[in-house]
Design an enzyme around this catalytic site. Structure first.
Site, PDB file in Angstrom:
ATOM      1  N   SER A 262     144.833  61.347  36.146  1.00 23.19           N
ATOM      2  CA  SER A 262     145.554  60.080  36.230  1.00 23.19           C
ATOM      3  C   SER A 262     144.566  58.928  36.341  1.00 23.19           C
ATOM      4  CB  SER A 262     146.474  60.075  37.448  1.00 23.19           C
ATOM      5  OG  SER A 262     145.694  59.963  38.625  1.00 23.19           O
ATOM      6  N   LYS A 263     145.096  57.736  36.164  1.00 22.28           N
ATOM      7  CA  LYS A 263     144.267  56.543  36.291  1.00 22.28           C
ATOM      8  C   LYS A 263     143.665  56.470  37.683  1.00 22.28           C
ATOM      9  CE  LYS A 263     144.945  51.567  36.445  1.00 22.28           C
ATOM     10  NZ  LYS A 263     143.593  51.373  36.984  1.00 22.28           N
ATOM     11  N   ARG A 264     144.465  56.946  38.660  1.00 24.75           N
ATOM     12  CA  ARG A 264     143.973  56.893  40.040  1.00 24.75           C
ATOM     13  C   ARG A 264     142.703  57.738  40.224  1.00 24.75           C
ATOM     14  NH1 ARG A 264     148.527  58.317  43.413  1.00 24.75           N
ATOM     15  NH2 ARG A 264     149.737  57.237  41.816  1.00 24.75           N
TER      16      ARG A 264
END
Ligand code: GLU
Length: 505
Positions: A262-264
């Site tokens: 994910s972007k996180r």
């Protein structure tokens, strides 16, 4: 079935920046198309107007321009199967929805959102399907004249696909083999909404793949659950003979631990998950991109190619042409691929070493300009050539390693360990002598410098190189002294030497 020309497509929805997993999907489609002498189509799936994000389409196109992945036809490329933007194909979808209605493969459903909500509360795990459609308000359960009346009144409806229960649906996947699910678990998917007169993803996707003569659907694993429905839709239209072959690519997983990348993860561990920097038009948030972070496009492609596939040997560095030759869709892994971003850094390091200095020079020139330096491109290229042997991940890391090429040391500090160690009692006198020798040279090339200085050092029994480095650099870094002096030229070399003597004494 006669052999059809291979045609594949990359069909993103313009809902934001392109995720790096999408780039890998496009790359695999590209490799597959090229190795089969086929065609690669760029289609925009923008039928969900609620999720439309301005700038996303342009961003996606720019990403592939930067990466050097060309499309053969599609949005921005033209072609004979257009339009390639789904929002411009409304009339086509309407016609095909009509066909399914006429043949009884789909039906109208008038249930309001409130009615659906009430049913969900009433029946646990409610699903709109063969077991429940009889109790809902649709053209199968209502008398024909009532349906007619509702339509005349302009009541809103959706068109639902009539899934026949109790049948094993086979999806032949080039990576996963035969995937079977029973149609009873599928719901009567909405194919079309009267409210915006637009089809849903499923209908538009199938109709377009058919009309655009797509032969292979290569896409992310997250679309595997839709595949049985797509198979049923192909059949409902009577298109089973030209149904594309499917290949669902493995997920990209977090670099550490389990789960989808994910972007996180990128924010947490410090790597980009988007090809280009993205400025969110709503929140103003800026997300980093591979381009702006200093990755070379060829390194990014090479890195991505090996996330889910390998050539069956230890070979890791591959040009795009080699990838086209070696790629084998059937040898992609089923298991998710860990997104090893550290490996991505390694690829960039390797590609910096392999790439022509002339190609790297403009990249470094940008870094120089950010630091207030303007230099002719040949000089920038020369510095890159002298310095890139260093183990750097990014070209921008060259700046602190070689600022002295462009900025003379202003002060010479005895605090510096290298200076302290190499500047002794006799250094000033030695360097003054060396300066006189250099001044007498007409030829200031590397070769001429080497022969003159080496000869002087030998006959005089001197070792001038480290003190000389102190004078030209101010500390213990930089390339070979002859290369450095030749680059700086006679005037600048002498100026720096005299200044060092003056300051350090
Ligand atoms: N529009 C879908 C996406 O955003 C396309 C999925 C497919 O390739 O069928 O990925």
């Amino acid at each position: 079935m006669s052999e059809r020309k291979v045609r594949v497509r990359f069909a993103p929805s313009p809902t934001g920046p392109l995720h790096i997993g999408g780039v890998r999907t496009a790359l695999y489609n590209y490799l597959f198309a090229r190795q089969h002498g086929g065609e690669f189509i760029f289609r925009i799936e923008d039928t969900d107007s609620n999720r439309f994000v301005p700038g996303a389409e342009e961003y996606i196109l720019e990403s592939f321009r930067w990466l050097g992945i060309p499309f053969d036809e599609g949005v921005g490329f033209g072609g004979s199967h257009g339009p390639y933007r789904q929002s411009e194909r409304r009339a086509i979808y309407k016609e095909y929805v009509g066909r399914l209605l006429d043949s009884g493969k789909a039906y109208l459903a008038f249930d309001t959102p409130e009615e659906l909500e009430a049913k969900r509360k009433e029946i646990p795990n409610f699903q709109y399907d063969a077991s429940t459609r009889g109790m809902m308000r649709n053209s199968l359960s209502l008398p024909a004249d009532e349906v007619e009346k509702l339509r005349e009144e302009g009541a809103q409806y959706v068109v639902r696909f009539k899934v026949e229960p109790g049948e094993d649906v086979h999806v032949h996947d080039l990576i996963r083999g035969d995937v079977v699910i029973n149609s009873s678990i599928l719901d009567d998917k909405v194919l079309y909404k009267s409210s915006d007169e637009l089809p849903t993803y499923h209908l538009a996707n199938i109709v377009d793949d058919h009309l655009m003569e797509v032969t292979h659907v290569i896409r992310g694993e997250e679309w595997l659950p839709s595949a049985p429905l797509h198979v049923l839709l192909y059949r409902a239209f009577g298109w089973e003979d030209t149904m594309p072959r499917f290949a669902h690519l493995p997920l990209l997983l977090k670099p550490d631990g389990k789960g989808k990348l994910s972007k996180r993860d990128g924010d947490r561990l410090g790597f980009p998950v988007f090809p280009l920097e993205w400025h969110d038009p709503k929140t103003g948030e800026v997300s980093s991109g591979y381009r702006e972070s200093g990755y070379l496009p060829a390194a990014v492609l090479n890195f991505l190619a090996l996330l889910g596939w390998n050539p069956g040997t230890d070979q890791e560095i591959m040009s795009l042409d080699e990838m086209v030759r070696l790629f084998d869709i059937a040898k992609c892994s089923k298991a998710g691929a860990k997104f090893d971003y550290v490996k991505g850094l390694w690829f960039n390091r390797e590609y910096i070493q392999m790439t022509d200095n002339g190609e790297l020079a403009p990249v470094f020139d940008k870094v120089l300009r950010e630091n207030g330096i303007e230099a002719p491109m040949e000089r920038v290229e020369a510095v890159v050539g002298m310095m890139k042997m260093k183990k750097i991940n990014f070209i921008k890391e060259l700046w602190p390693l070689c600022d002295f090429f462009f900025i003379a040391p202003e002060t010479y500090s005895r605090e510096d360990k290298f200076v302290r160690k190499n500047w002794t009692e006799s250094t000033a006198a030695d360097l003054t002598e060396l300066a006189a020798l250099l001044e007498s040279l007409d030829d200031f090339s590397v070769e001429a410098l080497k022969s003159a200085v080496d000869h002087w050092a030998e006959t005089q029994g001197k070792k001038p190189w480290n003190p000389w480095r102190v004078a030209l650099v101010g500390t213990g870094k930089g390339p070979d002294m002859y290369e450095l002096a030749a680059f700086l030229g006679k005037e600048e070399t002498l100026r720096r030497m005299r200044k060092a003597v003056e300051i350090l004494g």
